[in-house]
Scaffold this motif. Structure first.
Motif, mmCIF file in Angstrom:
data_model
loop_
_atom_site.group_PDB
_atom_site.id
_atom_site.type_symbol
_atom_site.label_atom_id
_atom_site.label_comp_id
_atom_site.label_asym_id
_atom_site.label_seq_id
_atom_site.Cartn_x
_atom_site.Cartn_y
_atom_site.Cartn_z
ATOM 1 N N ALA A 111 7.387 1.030 -11.248
ATOM 2 C CA ALA A 111 7.188 2.083 -10.045
ATOM 3 C C ALA A 111 8.052 3.406 -10.389
ATOM 4 N N THR A 112 9.268 3.015 -10.822
ATOM 5 C CA THR A 112 9.970 4.326 -11.374
ATOM 6 C C THR A 112 9.151 5.371 -12.386
ATOM 7 N N ASP A 113 8.348 4.904 -13.078
ATOM 8 C CA ASP A 113 7.471 5.486 -14.171
ATOM 9 C C ASP A 113 6.076 5.409 -13.534
ATOM 10 N N LEU A 114 5.858 5.954 -12.549
ATOM 11 C CA LEU A 114 4.663 5.971 -11.730
ATOM 12 C C LEU A 114 3.455 6.656 -12.654
ATOM 13 N N PHE A 115 3.850 7.825 -13.219
ATOM 14 C CA PHE A 115 2.800 8.574 -13.875
ATOM 15 C C PHE A 115 2.210 7.690 -14.986
ATOM 16 N N THR A 116 2.997 7.154 -15.851
ATOM 17 C CA THR A 116 2.453 6.426 -16.842
ATOM 18 C C THR A 116 1.860 5.308 -16.421
ATOM 19 N N THR A 117 2.247 4.469 -15.322
ATOM 20 C CA THR A 117 1.647 3.100 -14.989
ATOM 21 C C THR A 117 0.177 3.807 -14.380
ATOM 22 N N VAL A 118 0.134 4.793 -13.761
ATOM 23 C CA VAL A 118 -1.170 5.430 -13.295
ATOM 24 C C VAL A 118 -2.206 5.709 -14.144
ATOM 25 N N ASP A 120 -2.045 4.430 -17.189
ATOM 26 C CA ASP A 120 -2.657 3.384 -18.062
ATOM 27 C C ASP A 120 -3.470 2.411 -17.263
ATOM 28 N N LEU A 121 -3.893 2.679 -16.020
ATOM 29 C CA LEU A 121 -4.953 1.889 -15.403
ATOM 30 C C LEU A 121 -6.549 2.139 -15.850
ATOM 31 N N ASN A 122 -7.066 1.036 -15.646
ATOM 32 C CA ASN A 122 -8.592 1.305 -15.900
ATOM 33 C C ASN A 122 -9.199 2.320 -14.942
ATOM 34 N N TRP A 123 -10.113 2.861 -15.234
ATOM 35 C CA TRP A 123 -10.880 3.842 -14.424
ATOM 36 C C TRP A 123 -11.142 3.249 -13.170
ATOM 37 N N ARG A 124 -11.766 2.342 -13.112
ATOM 38 C CA ARG A 124 -12.223 1.580 -11.808
ATOM 39 C C ARG A 124 -10.986 1.490 -10.813
ATOM 40 N N TYR A 125 -9.993 0.831 -11.370
ATOM 41 C CA TYR A 125 -8.868 0.982 -10.625
ATOM 42 C C TYR A 125 -8.036 2.230 -10.047
ATOM 43 N N LEU A 126 -8.300 3.222 -11.125
ATOM 44 C CA LEU A 126 -7.691 4.416 -10.880
ATOM 45 C C LEU A 126 -8.410 5.233 -9.515
ATOM 46 N N PHE A 127 -9.751 5.275 -9.570
ATOM 47 C CA PHE A 127 -10.629 5.651 -8.924
ATOM 48 C C PHE A 127 -10.550 5.100 -7.325
ATOM 49 N N LEU A 128 -10.345 3.817 -7.387
ATOM 50 C CA LEU A 128 -9.975 2.937 -6.043
ATOM 51 C C LEU A 128 -8.406 3.530 -5.764
ATOM 52 N N CYS A 129 -7.759 3.783 -6.589
ATOM 53 C CA CYS A 129 -6.249 4.180 -6.016
ATOM 54 C C CYS A 129 -6.354 5.764 -5.395
ATOM 55 N N TYR A 130 -7.145 6.624 -6.325
ATOM 56 C CA TYR A 130 -7.480 7.915 -5.261
ATOM 57 C C TYR A 130 -8.115 7.830 -4.128
ATOM 58 N N VAL A 131 -9.218 7.164 -3.647
ATOM 59 C CA VAL A 131 -9.735 6.912 -2.540
ATOM 60 C C VAL A 131 -8.823 6.198 -1.520
ATOM 61 N N ALA A 132 -7.820 5.173 -1.998
ATOM 62 C CA ALA A 132 -7.103 4.512 -0.859
ATOM 63 C C ALA A 132 -6.044 5.807 -0.644
ATOM 64 N N MET A 133 -5.505 6.722 -1.542
ATOM 65 C CA MET A 133 -4.658 7.593 -1.328
ATOM 66 C C MET A 133 -5.047 8.601 -0.459
ATOM 67 N N PHE A 134 -6.358 9.038 -0.606
ATOM 68 C CA PHE A 134 -6.802 9.978 0.190
ATOM 69 C C PHE A 134 -7.083 9.428 1.867
ATOM 70 N N VAL A 135 -7.435 8.359 1.925
ATOM 71 C CA VAL A 135 -7.429 7.665 3.103
ATOM 72 C C VAL A 135 -6.435 7.500 3.950
ATOM 73 N N VAL A 136 -5.122 7.057 3.324
ATOM 74 C CA VAL A 136 -4.007 6.867 3.565
ATOM 75 C C VAL A 136 -3.464 8.334 4.205
ATOM 76 N N LEU A 137 -3.570 9.368 3.415
ATOM 77 C CA LEU A 137 -2.994 10.583 3.927
ATOM 78 C C LEU A 137 -3.782 11.239 4.751
#
Length: 474
Positions: A111-118, A120-137
């Motif tokens: 979590a402290t290295d969040l940029f590298t962790t994100v 390194d994610l696969n594209w499908r999980y990355l898009f899922l994170c994008y949608v989830a973060m927009f919805v949360v915001l």
């Protein structure tokens, strides 16, 4: 009187259970009686592989170093799996075959290295994170706007429209739509914010700043992931086959490299090789994965290459090489892994890329060479990648001894010129641009010079490098 009843020992949850079926380890309170040497073979072990005798625990074998994975409870090797299938540290395509366990504070560290962790994610999980973060915001600020309207009395029946904090918002759904319109700067003009509510204005400023920062991070992570050069390795190939053969009278380990792009070569490309095996130090320390460097010309600069066409990279097997005592016979018995690493910068984007290829002993062919895959046309050189992986065996007899034995043989008896003539006289596949008459004439001249030399010189016996290091049979 000292007795031991049947005991069942549980070593750990991950290891098998071992039963001790030993009734008496020692009698009369004294040490166990000494074992009398006998020429009879030792008794066969129990049928169950999980049973260990008491003597094995009290008197383990001394003077022998166990290989990695072997002990009195079982035997094995790091480079051999449970089904006798060779185990690789690197896959053939270059990926690592390592699993990490028992990492302290793993989630916090990642979590402290969040940029590298994100990234390194696969594209499908990355898009899922994008949608989830927009919805949360959107939902967070929409809820805040709803609470502001509710506490300000905007939902009261007698509320005046001009005095409301948020006009034309009748509930939670309207507050959510206002949050989405504000962050995406749609601006329909129906739901607006009045100047009578400074708290709502402050929340609006916070949302605007947060949205700019959040979207900038998303764009940066997307560009960083898209600019990674992982897919560049699909157009830079390292041969699946490798071979060991003579080159300038020295045994060499050889692989072939090639770049499928002829308009974007790697910049500052260089090659490295590593020999991975188990190693036991003089102090008895077991090193499961011992990396040893295989020199490919680092001192002379030959490791820095330009892949303008398919080329062969050679590691000279000398006294500094970890393959110095490796022969054709011992090659199939050894457990090791060779990793070839090609690294360079991509010209188009300036990002460093690394390609890897792993070789086990069964991937190495002794006494073979790569076939020529480069021909000449009228205006350019032509690289035929259909011949990229193909090997051939020369006409002369290749040595099967190790480089160490071959070196001792040459110091005792120099190689005869007949071998070199046979090597130069080997018929290689002809290219379309070659003149066949010149090729045949050159071969005939070599044969005539060799025969005349054989008639004038005394007969030299063939060299046998496997017989007391006297000769080297080539």
């Amino acid at each position: 009187m000292l007795e031991m009843t049947d005991v069942e020992i549980q070593l750990s949850p991950e290891r098998p259970r071992f039963a001790l079926n030993k009734t008496h380890c020692a009698e009369n309170g004294g040490p166990p009686p000494p074992v009398t040497p006998s020429l009879q073979p030792p008794p066969a072990p129990p049928s169950s592989a999980n049973h260990v005798s008491c003597n094995d625990l009290l008197h383990p074998p001394i003077g022998k170093h166990h290989t990695f994975g072997s002990s009195i409870f079982g035997s094995g090797s790091h480079f051999a799996s449970h089904k006798n299938k060779p185990l690789r540290l690197f896959s053939r395509s270059g990926g690592t075959n390592t699993k990490f366990s028992n990492i302290p504070n793993k989630s916090l560290r990642f979590a402290t290295d969040l940029f590298t962790t994100v990234v390194d994610l696969n594209w499908r999980y990355l898009f899922l994170c994008y949608v989830a973060m927009f919805v949360v915001l959107w939902s967070t600020f929409g809820t805040v706007y709803f609470l502001i309207s509710f506490l300000s009395g905007d939902f009261e029946p007698d509320a005046v429209m001009e005095e409301k904090c948020l006009m034309n918002i009748d509930g939670l759904l309207g507050a959510l739509l206002f949050s989405i319109e504000t962050q995406t700067t749609i601006g329909y003009g129906y739901r607006t914010l009045s100047e009578h509510c400074p708290v709502a204005i402050f929340v609006l400023v916070i949302q605007a700043i947060s949205s700019v920062f959040f979207e900038s991070c998303l764009i940066g992570m997307t560009l960083a992931k898209m600019s990674r050069a992982k897919k560049r390795k699909n157009t830079i190939i390292i041969s699946k086959n490798s071979c060991i053969g003579l080159y300038n009278d020295e045994l060499c380990f050889m692989v072939r490299l090639g770049d499928l792009r002829n308009n974007g070569n790697l910049l500052e490309a260089h090659v490295r090789m590593y020999f991975i095996t188990e190693q036991v130090s003089k102090e008895g320390e077991l090193i499961p994965l011992d990396f040893r460097d295989m020199n490919v010309g680092y001192d002379t600069g030959e490791d820095r290459i330009v892949i303008a066409s398919p080329m062969i990279v050679r590691h000279i097997i000398n006294e500094k090489s970890p393959m110095y005592h490796l022969s054709k016979e011992s090659l199939v018995k050894e457990h090791f892994e060779i990793v070839v690493i090609l690294e360079g910068s991509i010209e188009q984007i300036g990002v460093t890329s690394q390609m890897r290829r792993s070789y086990l002993p069964q991937d190495i062919t002794w006494g073979h060479y790569f076939q020529n895959c480069i021909t000449k046309s009228k205006s350019s050189y032509v690289a035929n990648f259909a011949m990229f992986e193909k090997l051939y065996q020369p006409a002369y007899v290749h040595p099967t001894c190790s480089a160490a034995e071959l070196s001792l043989s040459r110091s005792a008896s120099p190689l005869s010129s007949q071998i070199h003539e046979e090597a130069r006289d080997t018929s290689f596949p002809l290219d379309e641009s070659d003149d066949k008459s010149q090729h045949l004439e050159r071969n005939n001249n070599h044969r005539m010079r060799r025969r005349s030399r054989q008639d004038s010189e005394p007969t030299s016996q063939p060299i046998n490098c496997q017989n007391n290091h006297d000769d080297a049979r080539l």
